[in-house]
Design a protein around this motif. Structure first.
Motif, short mmCIF file in Angstrom:
data_model
loop_
_atom_site.label_atom_id
_atom_site.label_comp_id
_atom_site.label_asym_id
_atom_site.label_seq_id
_atom_site.Cartn_x
_atom_site.Cartn_y
_atom_site.Cartn_z
N HIS A 55 1.18 -1.16 -0.32
CA HIS A 55 0.12 0.08 0.14
C HIS A 55 0.38 1.28 0.07
O HIS A 55 1.48 1.17 0.60
CB HIS A 55 -1.31 0.00 1.45
N GLU A 56 0.74 2.08 -1.22
CA GLU A 56 1.55 3.42 -0.69
C GLU A 56 0.00 4.74 -0.85
O GLU A 56 -0.17 4.81 -1.52
CB GLU A 56 1.83 3.81 -2.42
N ARG A 57 1.08 4.81 1.05
CA ARG A 57 -0.36 6.12 0.81
C ARG A 57 0.04 7.16 0.56
O ARG A 57 1.28 7.80 0.91
CB ARG A 57 -0.70 5.96 2.90
N TRP A 62 -5.27 6.36 -1.76
CA TRP A 62 -3.58 5.07 -1.52
C TRP A 62 -3.78 3.97 -2.67
O TRP A 62 -4.72 4.65 -3.45
CB TRP A 62 -3.75 4.56 -0.43
N THR A 64 -2.50 0.34 -4.48
CA THR A 64 -2.31 -0.78 -3.50
C THR A 64 -1.85 -2.02 -4.84
O THR A 64 -2.02 -1.78 -5.87
CB THR A 64 -3.49 -1.73 -3.00
N GLN A 79 -5.85 -1.76 -7.50
CA GLN A 79 -6.74 -0.90 -6.21
C GLN A 79 -5.96 0.40 -6.05
O GLN A 79 -5.54 0.70 -5.40
CB GLN A 79 -7.08 -1.69 -4.88
N ARG A 96 -5.84 4.01 7.01
CA ARG A 96 -4.71 3.75 7.73
C ARG A 96 -5.08 2.70 8.36
O ARG A 96 -4.93 1.71 8.03
CB ARG A 96 -3.85 4.51 8.71
N THR A 99 -5.99 0.29 5.01
CA THR A 99 -4.88 0.12 4.69
C THR A 99 -3.77 -0.87 5.23
O THR A 99 -2.85 -0.60 4.87
CB THR A 99 -3.89 0.86 3.28
N ARG A 101 -1.64 -4.19 7.31
CA ARG A 101 -1.76 -5.40 6.34
C ARG A 101 -2.65 -6.48 6.61
O ARG A 101 -3.62 -6.66 7.26
CB ARG A 101 -0.48 -5.81 7.02
N SER A 172 -13.42 3.51 -3.58
CA SER A 172 -11.97 2.56 -3.98
C SER A 172 -12.63 2.08 -5.37
O SER A 172 -13.66 1.95 -5.07
CB SER A 172 -11.30 1.41 -3.10
#
Length: 485
Positions: A55-57, A62, A64, A79, A96, A99, A101, A172
């Motif tokens: 995940h790149e916030r 974000w 994915t 995503q 957060r 996203t 784990r 999303s």
């Protein structure tokens, strides 16, 4: 339908890649995925395999990414999530949470698809030993046993409930077509955000805010519909985003050119009636108009204008009239509580978008040339205001327009209407206003006829101004929206 969208000169020409501004971060995430996740390295993997996700916030949401097994960079996000514009701290924490784990699950049997979270099993074991301990200490079983059973149940099902609550604050999308489209908008928005971070100019920060709103609208459409059914509306949003990127590019180039040439050659046009004029402009001469007879509902109101001399000024056919919180210009003590602007000023990049463009569309459909349309008339046409949520946030749009006028970014007719006149333009065309006349000791009712008289006098002032010089709606306007048949 087909449409052509040009690409801004310095905006991203390639699709967005993971952690584009910090490549080392991607290597760190990929190494962690190789150790803790499942990365498909060969053809032995089946469709049931769960790929390793990263995940790149960002500040707006974000992306994915799936980690490829061959060491290459993924080309398309799995995503894309967009956080609601103007998110609070709680809403950012919700992002957060979404996203985090993925939970490790333990299969109940080798052949059954049923499974439990690892955390559920762990909490179940802990609660069992805790229950045995408390029972040995004499705690009643009717208290211990329900708690022992409830703890693992909450651990198993509470995260899903929290996911549903957190999902209310994000939009999303998944699937190749939707993510490919939204990835283009994300790349443009990343350019807007970086430009705003590199400068303290208001218009750059505002462009980034508008870009976030466009991302939210596009994600909302893609979450509810596919790209084919929503194509026309998606193209409108992409066109606005491209136009924003072009405007930001031009602003940055002008800023760099101004810094290189220094401040010595900048001309200062002095003060306009609503504040400082932009460099290179002079104070406009205020035309004088005779007031209507003493029965006028505008009696005592002195119109003020903010006008700029600009060869590129655009002619407009319709005008928006709206009341707002009163203010007092620096040039005098005359209260300004009502403003008239050209309809095209709603397309200014410093006005909330796409709300301004949608209101512009309503304002220019089926009108007479030169017509002045009060905001209250639009409210009347939108079922008494019930339709505003589907058009836009008129309060923010009018606040932005007032800011444009006060900073000299567009022309306007600024009025200080008396109480009755202002009340009449704030109600619908068929409404009535009652006022108590203390001298006559009776109530007086004003209706559509008096409202039309107020608008006629405003039109008289406006006609005199436009006859000398057409209203300038501002620079860098976004393209208008067009209704689809």
């Amino acid at each position: 339908m087909t449409d052509t969208l040009h690409t801004p000169r310095t905006a991203p020409q390639q699709p967005l890649r993971p952690f584009a501004r910090d490549p080392r971060r991607w290597e760190e995430e990929r190494s962690r995925a190789l150790l803790t996740g499942h990365v498909c390295r060969d053809t032995t993997c089946t469709g049931a395999c769960e790929p390793a996700l990263v995940h790149e916030r960002t500040g707006w949401g974000w992306l994915t990414w799936t980690v490829p097994g061959d060491g290459t960079l993924p080309e398309l996000p799995r995503q894309i999530g967009v956080l609601t514009p103007g998110a609070t701290l709680t809403q950012r924490l919700a992002m957060r949470w979404l996203t985090r784990r993925p939970a490790h699950r333990i299969a109940l049997t080798a052949t059954s698809p049923a499974s439990l979270r690892f955390s559920t099993v762990l909490v179940g074991v802990i609660s069992l030993f805790a229950a045995l301990y408390t029972l040995n200490r004499g705690i009643p079983a009717d208290l211990v046993l329900p708690a022992m059973l409830l703890a693992p149940l909450l651990t198993e099902h509470l995260p899903d409930r929290l996911d549903d609550r957190a999902g209310e604050h994000v939009r999303s999308v998944e699937g190749d077509a939707a993510c490919r489209y939204l990835q283009r908008l994300v790349a443009l928005h990343a350019y807007l955000v970086q430009a705003a971070a590199d400068s303290d100019r208001y218009e750059l920060r505002r462009s980034a805010e508008i870009g976030h709103n466009l991302l939210w609208d596009a994600a909302d459409l893609l979450q509810a519909e596919d790209t084919n059914s929503a194509s026309a509306r998606l193209i409108d949003r992409e066109r606005l985003m491209v136009q924003l990127a072009d405007q930001v590019t031009e602003t940055r180039e002008r800023t760099r050119a101004g810094s290189a040439s220094g401040q010595a050659d900048q001309s200062h046009g002095g003060e306009g009636p609503l504040g400082p004029l932009p460099p290179g402009f002079e104070r406009a001469a205020r035309p004088t108009h005779a007031s209507a007879p003493g029965t006028s509902l505008l009696k005592g109101s002195q119109p003020m204008t903010q006008s700029q001399t600009d060869d590129s000024a655009r002619a407009t056919d319709t005008y928006l009239l709206f009341a707002h919180e009163a203010y007092y210009p620096d040039s005098g003590t005359q209260e300004i509580n009502t403003t008239v602007v050209a309809a095209d000023s709603l397309l200014h990049p410093q006005v909330r978008q796409p709300d301004g463009a949608r209101i512009h569309d309503r304002l220019t459909q089926g009108r007479q040339p030169g017509e002045i349309i009060p905001l209250s008339t639009l409210t009347h046409e939108l079922d008494g205001g019930a339709g505003w949520p589907w058009v836009g946030d008129w309060e923010t749009v009018t606040t932005d327009l007032v800011q444009l006028v006060r900073t000299g970014e567009c022309d306007a007719l600024s009025l200080g209407l008396p109480e009755i006149g202002r009340a009449l333009v704030c109600v619908g065309p068929n409404s009535h206003v009652r006022a108590f006349d203390a001298a006559a000791d009776q109530f007086i009712t004003y209706g559509p006829q008096e409202r039309a008289a107020v608008l006629a006098e405003v039109d008289m002032f406006l006609t005199g101004l436009v006859a000398e010089q057409e209203f300038w709606p501002g620079d860098g306007l976004l393209p208008p929206l067009f209704r689809q048949a």
